[in-house]
Write a protein that holds these residues in place. Structure first.
Motif, PDB file in Angstrom:
ATOM      1  N   CYS A 143       0.815  -1.218   0.000  1.00  0.00           N
ATOM      2  CA  CYS A 143       0.000   0.000   0.000  1.00  0.00           C
ATOM      3  C   CYS A 143       0.847   1.266   0.000  1.00  0.00           C
ATOM      4  O   CYS A 143       0.309   2.369  -0.189  1.00  0.00           O
ATOM      5  CB  CYS A 143      -0.923   0.022   1.228  1.00  0.00           C
ATOM      6  SG  CYS A 143      -2.241  -1.207   1.196  1.00  0.00           S
TER       7      CYS A 143
ATOM      8  N   TYR B   6      -2.759   1.481  -5.196  1.00  0.00           N
ATOM      9  CA  TYR B   6      -4.214   1.289  -5.202  1.00  0.00           C
ATOM     10  C   TYR B   6      -4.587  -0.048  -5.824  1.00  0.00           C
ATOM     11  O   TYR B   6      -5.414  -0.792  -5.279  1.00  0.00           O
ATOM     12  CB  TYR B   6      -4.861   2.438  -5.967  1.00  0.00           C
ATOM     13  CG  TYR B   6      -6.374   2.370  -6.042  1.00  0.00           C
ATOM     14  CD1 TYR B   6      -7.137   2.351  -4.884  1.00  0.00           C
ATOM     15  CD2 TYR B   6      -7.023   2.339  -7.263  1.00  0.00           C
ATOM     16  CE1 TYR B   6      -8.525   2.298  -4.946  1.00  0.00           C
ATOM     17  CE2 TYR B   6      -8.403   2.287  -7.340  1.00  0.00           C
ATOM     18  CZ  TYR B   6      -9.147   2.268  -6.180  1.00  0.00           C
ATOM     19  OH  TYR B   6     -10.518   2.202  -6.246  1.00  0.00           O
ATOM     20  N   ARG B   7      -3.953  -0.360  -6.954  1.00  0.00           N
ATOM     21  CA  ARG B   7      -4.262  -1.629  -7.618  1.00  0.00           C
ATOM     22  C   ARG B   7      -3.798  -2.820  -6.783  1.00  0.00           C
ATOM     23  O   ARG B   7      -4.530  -3.804  -6.629  1.00  0.00           O
ATOM     24  CB  ARG B   7      -3.578  -1.683  -8.983  1.00  0.00           C
ATOM     25  CG  ARG B   7      -4.193  -0.794 -10.046  1.00  0.00           C
ATOM     26  CD  ARG B   7      -3.611  -1.154 -11.398  1.00  0.00           C
ATOM     27  NE  ARG B   7      -4.110  -0.300 -12.468  1.00  0.00           N
ATOM     28  CZ  ARG B   7      -3.456   0.721 -12.973  1.00  0.00           C
ATOM     29  NH1 ARG B   7      -2.265   1.039 -12.497  1.00  0.00           N
ATOM     30  NH2 ARG B   7      -3.969   1.443 -13.961  1.00  0.00           N
TER      31      ARG B   7
ATOM     32  N   PHE C 176      -4.218  -1.864  -1.986  1.00  0.00           N
ATOM     33  CA  PHE C 176      -5.617  -1.692  -1.597  1.00  0.00           C
ATOM     34  C   PHE C 176      -6.449  -2.882  -2.061  1.00  0.00           C
ATOM     35  O   PHE C 176      -7.320  -3.377  -1.326  1.00  0.00           O
ATOM     36  CB  PHE C 176      -6.161  -0.391  -2.183  1.00  0.00           C
ATOM     37  CG  PHE C 176      -7.490   0.021  -1.626  1.00  0.00           C
ATOM     38  CD1 PHE C 176      -7.562   0.746  -0.447  1.00  0.00           C
ATOM     39  CD2 PHE C 176      -8.672  -0.313  -2.272  1.00  0.00           C
ATOM     40  CE1 PHE C 176      -8.794   1.136   0.083  1.00  0.00           C
ATOM     41  CE2 PHE C 176      -9.900   0.069  -1.755  1.00  0.00           C
ATOM     42  CZ  PHE C 176      -9.961   0.797  -0.576  1.00  0.00           C
ATOM     43  N   GLY C 177      -6.184  -3.369  -3.269  1.00  0.00           N
ATOM     44  CA  GLY C 177      -6.924  -4.519  -3.771  1.00  0.00           C
ATOM     45  C   GLY C 177      -6.694  -5.768  -2.931  1.00  0.00           C
ATOM     46  O   GLY C 177      -7.640  -6.507  -2.608  1.00  0.00           O
ATOM     47  N   LEU C 178      -5.433  -6.029  -2.557  1.00  0.00           N
ATOM     48  CA  LEU C 178      -5.134  -7.180  -1.703  1.00  0.00           C
ATOM     49  C   LEU C 178      -5.794  -7.050  -0.333  1.00  0.00           C
ATOM     50  O   LEU C 178      -6.259  -8.041   0.239  1.00  0.00           O
ATOM     51  CB  LEU C 178      -3.620  -7.322  -1.542  1.00  0.00           C
ATOM     52  CG  LEU C 178      -2.846  -7.860  -2.745  1.00  0.00           C
ATOM     53  CD1 LEU C 178      -1.353  -7.828  -2.463  1.00  0.00           C
ATOM     54  CD2 LEU C 178      -3.288  -9.282  -3.086  1.00  0.00           C
TER      55      LEU C 178
ATOM     56  N   VAL D 266      -8.591  -5.525   0.377  1.00  0.00           N
ATOM     57  CA  VAL D 266     -10.022  -5.821   0.232  1.00  0.00           C
ATOM     58  C   VAL D 266     -10.244  -7.327   0.139  1.00  0.00           C
ATOM     59  O   VAL D 266     -11.154  -7.888   0.776  1.00  0.00           O
ATOM     60  CB  VAL D 266     -10.588  -5.100  -1.005  1.00  0.00           C
ATOM     61  CG1 VAL D 266     -12.011  -5.568  -1.292  1.00  0.00           C
ATOM     62  CG2 VAL D 266     -10.578  -3.594  -0.793  1.00  0.00           C
ATOM     63  N   LEU D 267      -9.404  -8.010  -0.639  1.00  0.00           N
ATOM     64  CA  LEU D 267      -9.523  -9.469  -0.753  1.00  0.00           C
ATOM     65  C   LEU D 267      -9.278 -10.143   0.593  1.00  0.00           C
ATOM     66  O   LEU D 267      -9.979 -11.097   0.966  1.00  0.00           O
ATOM     67  CB  LEU D 267      -8.532  -9.987  -1.793  1.00  0.00           C
ATOM     68  CG  LEU D 267      -8.831  -9.634  -3.259  1.00  0.00           C
ATOM     69  CD1 LEU D 267      -7.712 -10.139  -4.155  1.00  0.00           C
ATOM     70  CD2 LEU D 267     -10.166 -10.234  -3.683  1.00  0.00           C
TER      71      LEU D 267
END
Length: 490
Positions: A148, A277-278, A281-283, A285-286
């Motif tokens: 992040c 962000y990709r 942040f994506g990890l 959320v997962l």
């Protein structure tokens, strides 16, 4: 049982103990290797990261002004021709002075200080996660937080905000009388370093105000009481700046989350921190979906939601989201998959030795990458205005470019720079309307006697100016083009 059978059982037991010991030793070796590898990777990223050009230029400009006048500037000066005298409250004066002082030395010193700040941030993330989830999940939390932070590890980058935020969270998770004193001092320092100090009371409220405790547990009840006192202390501490009671409003605008700034500053995560962000942040959320983050621990919701909303409001805060959220996700992971969290690996002595080695490696890398980094396109053009030794009244399509112009030349005056909080809304509107070619944009340029334009390349504004009489292109790069006109009386 015969003596032979007893001997065989003893040998079998010894064999099992030896196998278990070997397994523990192998696991410890793997853990320590991963620990050092992640730390070295973080240091390498921090050492090689490009500085935040806007923040660095503005801090150097303000720091030099503080040193020259021996006073904290509370108003915009003659460096702007649209809002000279507007109240700025000395926002971020301590951070600017600190960056300026370190910039007087070599670039290597500034890089090393940034590396230390980066290591301190991730050490606090690891310690918070280790409290709740053990060493294995704590290491995973550090890796997630680092994902992040991509793009924010350079000099004057967002890692400084993450350091203050996670330091505050670390203290507030164990509230007591000493915590109240510590968080008060930390908040005062943070608020004088940057407008992001305004986040301190919000973080404190999210961590403490919604926490549920067993009323029969005297220790927990006392901790909650001290935590609430700490919340009140952080709320009062934000006024301990030169701006006094104006700080909250000025700092809020300094956070750049006000949508009235749309078109003036960049804030969308895909524009500001695309990789973090990709990936990070994506990890996150997962991980939240996989571990059921809030299951049985509703007190995690406020901080997690607040950090996520902050990151979505301005991509520069994805690094703060990672630092605050990763330990919460580690605690959820150990609740969902608890086996790894029960392993006893590493030691405090090992951590100290590894930390010293990593810090030494960081010093070497800071020296290796010590040459001053060339400013990126746009910023380099703005800085180049100092070469002709002429006065300029400059309009920048990207207000942060004007920071580099101010830092590079004392003869440049700007329409608007990165201190957006200090400029009145009328100037915000004028900046936005001019850039988007709203009616009367030419009249605004004439009224303010603008003689230099720094515009984004291949945009409508630059195309129209190129076809207009009285303007001539004097320089350009991959991102921007610089125009001047001589007919305007300076």
């Amino acid at each position: 049982m015969t003596a032979g059978a007893l001997g065989a059982a003893e040998r079998e037991r010894s064999s099992e103990i030896g196998a278990a010991s070997s397994a523990v030793s192998a696991a410890s070796t793997i853990y320590r290797t991963a620990y050092v590898a992640i730390a070295l990777g973080i240091v390498a990223l921090a050492a090689s990261a490009a500085p935040d050009p806007a923040a660095l230029a503005l801090d150097r400009f303000l720091g030099a002004r503080i040193v020259a006048t021996r006073a904290i500037p509370l108003h915009l000066g003659a460096e702007t021709f649209t809002a000279a005298g507007a109240f700025s409250g000395g926002l971020g004066w301590l951070g600017a002075l600190t960056v300026y002082v370190f910039s007087l030395g070599s670039e290597a010193i500034a890089r090393f200080v940034t590396i230390v700040a980066t290591l301190a941030t991730f050490a606090l993330v690891e310690l918070r996660a280790r409290r709740a989830a053990g060493r294995v999940y704590a290491l995973a939390a550090v890796a997630l937080a680092a994902a992040c932070a991509l793009g924010e590890l350079g000099i004057a980058g967002g890692i400084v905000t993450a350091l203050f935020a996670t330091g505050l969270a670390y203290l507030l998770e164990r509230p007591g009388p000493r915590t109240v004193v510590a968080v008060t001092l930390l908040t005062v320092i943070w608020c004088n370093v940057a407008p992001q100090g305004l986040l301190a009371p919000a973080i404190a409220i999210c961590l403490v105000a919604f926490k549920r405790v067993d009323p029969t547990d005297a220790v927990a009840v006392a901790q909650r009481r001290w935590g609430r006192i700490a919340c009140a202390a952080t709320a009062l501490a934000i006024f301990a700046t030169p701006a006094l009671f104006s700080y909250p409003l000025l700092a809020f605008e300094g956070l750049r989350v006000d949508r009235l700034l749309s078109g003036i500053v960049a804030y969308h995560p895909m524009d500001v921190a695309p990789l973090a962000y990709r990936l990070g942040f994506g990890l996150a959320v997962l991980a939240a979906l996989a571990t059921g983050t809030v299951r049985g621990r509703e007190d995690r919701i406020p901080l997690l939601v607040f950090a996520a909303m902050l990151a979505l409001a301005n991509g520069a805060y994805v690094v703060v989201f990672g630092a605050l959220a990763a330990p919460l996700l580690a605690a959820s992971a150990v609740a969902a998959f608890g086996k790894l969290g029960n392993q006893t690996l590493g030691s405090v002595r090992g951590d100290a030795v590894a930390g010293a080695c990593v810090l030494a490696f960081g010093a070497l890398l800071a020296w290796h990458f010590g040459a001053a980094a060339a400013p990126p396109p746009g910023f380099a053009l703005a800085a180049s205005l100092a070469r002709d030794s002429q006065p300029h009244r400059l309009y920048c399509a990207n207000v942060d470019w004007c920071d580099a112009a101010l830092a590079g030349s004392p003869r440049v005056r700007v329409f608007m720079d990165g201190r957006v909080a200090a400029y009145p809304n009328t100037i915000w509107d004028a900046e936005h309307d001019t850039r988007t070619l709203k009616p009367h944009w030419r009249k605004r340029l004439d009224d303010f006697r603008v003689d230099t334009l720094l515009l984004q390349k291949d945009r409508a504004f630059a195309t129209i100016i190129a076809m207009s009489g009285g303007w001539r292109e004097v320089a350009g790069d991959a991102s921007a083009v610089l125009y001047e006109r001589r007919a305007v009386r300076r």
